[in-house]
Design a protein around this motif. Structure first.
Motif, PDB file in Angstrom:
ATOM      1  N   LEU A   1      37.060   7.456 -15.821  1.00 24.94           N
ATOM      2  CA  LEU A   1      35.792   6.750 -15.995  1.00 24.94           C
ATOM      3  C   LEU A   1      35.533   5.886 -14.765  1.00 24.94           C
ATOM      4  CD1 LEU A   1      36.137   5.709 -19.744  1.00 24.94           C
ATOM      5  CD2 LEU A   1      34.827   7.614 -18.788  1.00 24.94           C
TER       6      LEU A   1
ATOM      7  N   CYS B   1      28.533  13.199 -19.349  1.00 23.72           N
ATOM      8  CA  CYS B   1      29.029  12.649 -18.085  1.00 23.72           C
ATOM      9  C   CYS B   1      28.141  13.114 -16.935  1.00 23.72           C
ATOM     10  CB  CYS B   1      30.469  13.087 -17.831  1.00 23.72           C
ATOM     11  SG  CYS B   1      31.642  12.535 -19.091  1.00 23.72           S
ATOM     12  N   ASP B   2      28.011  12.254 -15.934  1.00 27.19           N
ATOM     13  CA  ASP B   2      27.232  12.584 -14.734  1.00 27.19           C
ATOM     14  C   ASP B   2      28.163  13.261 -13.716  1.00 27.19           C
ATOM     15  OD1 ASP B   2      25.082  11.337 -15.941  1.00 27.19           O
ATOM     16  OD2 ASP B   2      25.520   9.386 -15.009  1.00 27.19           O
TER      17      ASP B   2
ATOM     18  N   ALA C   1      33.672  10.022 -13.003  1.00 27.24           N
ATOM     19  CA  ALA C   1      32.280  10.087 -13.456  1.00 27.24           C
ATOM     20  C   ALA C   1      31.999   8.965 -14.444  1.00 27.24           C
ATOM     21  CB  ALA C   1      31.990  11.442 -14.099  1.00 27.24           C
ATOM     22  N   THR C   2      30.696   8.697 -14.595  1.00 26.32           N
ATOM     23  CA  THR C   2      30.222   7.766 -15.620  1.00 26.32           C
ATOM     24  C   THR C   2      29.916   8.574 -16.877  1.00 26.32           C
ATOM     25  OG1 THR C   2      29.276   6.297 -13.945  1.00 26.32           O
ATOM     26  CG2 THR C   2      28.440   6.088 -16.196  1.00 26.32           C
ATOM     27  N   CYS C   3      30.474   8.165 -17.985  1.00 25.69           N
ATOM     28  CA  CYS C   3      30.314   8.916 -19.229  1.00 25.69           C
ATOM     29  C   CYS C   3      29.771   8.019 -20.336  1.00 25.69           C
ATOM     30  CB  CYS C   3      31.656   9.521 -19.672  1.00 25.69           C
ATOM     31  SG  CYS C   3      32.355  10.697 -18.476  1.00 25.69           S
TER      32      CYS C   3
ATOM     33  N   ASP D   1      27.837   3.277 -22.865  1.00 22.14           N
ATOM     34  CA  ASP D   1      28.625   3.608 -21.675  1.00 22.14           C
ATOM     35  C   ASP D   1      30.093   3.302 -21.968  1.00 22.14           C
ATOM     36  OD1 ASP D   1      28.419   4.049 -18.499  1.00 22.14           O
ATOM     37  OD2 ASP D   1      29.876   2.448 -18.898  1.00 22.14           O
TER      38      ASP D   1
END
Length: 228
Positions: A126, A166-167, A179-181, A187
């Protein structure tokens, strides 16, 4: 004696006398030339075959330029001086545009620790979070507790095998991705920082949130929640 014979004899004597005088004059001229020559050098005798040297003819700049132009073939451009040569074209390096990440759905992540997930052989960290190892121990001596395992359990209970978004650059990747999830609109990195289950990376946008949590002594910054 006859008058003719006398005249012939006088004429012959006059010729002989003239020759002698001419020879004497030549001898005197040679001696004078030798006397005027520098010591140790012999005056060079004039060469009858040598013609007098004529002064070199001068030529103007305009005439020289006209002659040079006449040598260049018709239709050929005149050469340019080196300082007027056309400059080389500059090489323009275009930087590749960054790849835009897209929101991709990942089903049933496996929680390895508070901050790391796995999908088969692939792993995901993350963004902005320092994962808390599952074997981390917190608290002072005599009051220690397994905060790493408690943090892992808290994240697993939040997800409950549900899909997350996720991005990522691509839905398939090798090794470990960062990634940001999100779970719905929540978030995951922010949730871990707010509850004190993971520390924030230096310079991360989550650092102020983690600092407030530390001051509040929540999660890994506090005591064993099982005693409360």
């Amino acid at each position: 004696m006859r008058p003719a014979a006398i005249f012939t004899g006088i004429t012959g004597m006059a010729v002989v006398a003239g020759l002698l005088m001419a020879s004497e004059a030549r001898l005197r001229g040679g001696t004078a030339g030798e006397e005027t020559a520098p010591a140790g050098e012999t005056a060079a005798a004039p060469d009858a075959t040598t013609e007098p040297t004529e002064p070199a003819a001068t030529i103007s700049d305009e005439r020289a330029e006209m002659i040079a132009r006449s040598v260049v073939p018709a239709g050929s451009p005149p050469p340019e001086p080196p300082d007027r040569a056309a400059p080389k074209p500059e090489t323009i390096t275009q930087q590749a545009a960054p790849v835009e990440k897209k929101a991709m759905e990942l089903p049933r992540p496996l929680v390895e620790n508070a901050g790391s997930l796995s999908f088969g052989e692939r792993r995901l960290h993350l963004a902005g979070i320092v994962p808390t190892p599952a074997d981390r121990i917190c608290g002072p001596a005599g009051r220690q507790w397994p905060c790493g395992m408690m943090a892992k359990t808290a994240l697993r209970q939040l997800l409950r095998n549900r899909s997350i978004t996720c991005d990522l650059d691509a839905v398939e990747w090798k090794g470990t991705a960062i990634a940001t999830c999100r779970l719905g609109t929540q978030d995951l990195g922010t949730w871990l920082a707010e509850n004190g289950w993971a520390e924030a990376e230096a310079g991360s946008p989550l650092a102020p949130i983690a600092e407030k949590t530390r001051q509040a002594q929540k999660g890994i910054y506090g005591g064993d929640p099982r005693r409360k």
